[in-house]
Write a protein that holds these residues in place. Structure first.
Motif, mmCIF file in Angstrom:
data_model
loop_
_atom_site.group_PDB
_atom_site.id
_atom_site.type_symbol
_atom_site.label_atom_id
_atom_site.label_comp_id
_atom_site.label_asym_id
_atom_site.label_seq_id
_atom_site.Cartn_x
_atom_site.Cartn_y
_atom_site.Cartn_z
ATOM 1 N N LEU A 1 0.791 -1.063 0.066
ATOM 2 C CA LEU A 1 -0.063 -0.129 -0.060
ATOM 3 C C LEU A 1 0.878 1.195 0.165
ATOM 4 O O LEU A 1 0.627 2.344 -0.657
ATOM 5 N N ASP A 2 2.127 1.340 0.976
ATOM 6 C CA ASP A 2 2.959 2.443 0.748
ATOM 7 C C ASP A 2 3.538 2.634 -0.794
ATOM 8 O O ASP A 2 3.648 3.637 -1.285
ATOM 9 N N ALA A 3 3.859 1.528 -1.320
ATOM 10 C CA ALA A 3 4.363 1.815 -2.698
ATOM 11 C C ALA A 3 3.254 2.257 -3.624
ATOM 12 O O ALA A 3 3.773 3.099 -4.457
ATOM 13 N N VAL A 4 2.216 1.821 -3.591
ATOM 14 C CA VAL A 4 1.061 2.257 -4.430
ATOM 15 C C VAL A 4 0.588 3.761 -4.189
ATOM 16 O O VAL A 4 0.689 4.491 -4.890
ATOM 17 N N ARG A 5 0.567 4.000 -3.091
ATOM 18 C CA ARG A 5 0.405 5.541 -2.555
ATOM 19 C C ARG A 5 1.710 6.342 -2.915
ATOM 20 O O ARG A 5 1.036 7.651 -3.454
ATOM 21 N N ARG A 6 2.743 5.761 -2.937
ATOM 22 C CA ARG A 6 4.050 6.854 -3.457
ATOM 23 C C ARG A 6 3.788 6.883 -4.676
ATOM 24 O O ARG A 6 4.189 8.103 -5.398
ATOM 25 N N GLN A 7 3.305 5.873 -5.668
ATOM 26 C CA GLN A 7 3.265 5.736 -7.074
ATOM 27 C C GLN A 7 1.956 6.937 -7.447
ATOM 28 O O GLN A 7 2.213 7.815 -8.401
ATOM 29 N N GLY A 8 0.914 6.884 -6.520
ATOM 30 C CA GLY A 8 0.094 7.630 -6.821
ATOM 31 C C GLY A 8 0.250 9.282 -6.746
ATOM 32 O O GLY A 8 -0.318 10.150 -7.411
ATOM 33 N N THR A 9 1.047 9.254 -5.964
ATOM 34 C CA THR A 9 1.485 10.967 -5.693
ATOM 35 C C THR A 9 2.745 11.271 -6.393
ATOM 36 O O THR A 9 3.083 12.475 -6.239
#
Length: 125
Positions: free
Chosen positions: A103-111
């Motif tokens: 989830l952290d990797a996905v959130r980082r990608q999204g921002t």
């Protein structure tokens, strides 16, 4: 050989999702899912990616908890699940060690955090 009944296989699958996300080979899209039974609220956005013809959702949700020591409080958990193209739940993955990291990797990608950092520090270092 992969054994779907073995939780370690699901841990490995989550590790692969993390790696593909971090290198940009897997793109996640922010979506709006419906709360599932026993969920109080979502914590942040929900994300879906298409992998091997399946839609995979990852998100954090809160739910009411209670203990003798602390009384009533709110807990949160991260869930990974297969969903339909419309976001309807199909099957929840077993709890995996790497779900927070995913989830952290996905959130980082999204921002676009990595691109921000490169641009912001380009003339500094």
């Amino acid at each position: 050989m992969v054994d779907p009944a073995d939780d370690q296989s699901w841990d490995i699958a989550v590790d692969k999702l993390i790696r593909l996300t971090e290198v940009g080979q897997l793109k996640w899209h922010e979506v709006r899912l419906q709360l599932r039974p026993l969920m109080q609220d979502f914590v942040g956005p929900q994300y879906v990616a298409e992998v091997e013809g399946k839609y995979i959702a990852v998100y954090e949700y809160s739910f009411p908890s209670e203990s003798d020591e602390y009384g009533k409080f709110t807990s949160s958990m991260i869930r990974i699940e297969f969903v339909t193209s419309a976001g309807e739940p199909v099957w929840v993955w077993p709890v995996s060690k790497g779900r927070r990291q995913l989830l952290d990797a996905v959130r980082r990608q999204g921002t676009d955090a990595n691109q921000f950092l490169e641009a912001f520090l380009a003339d500094y270092v």
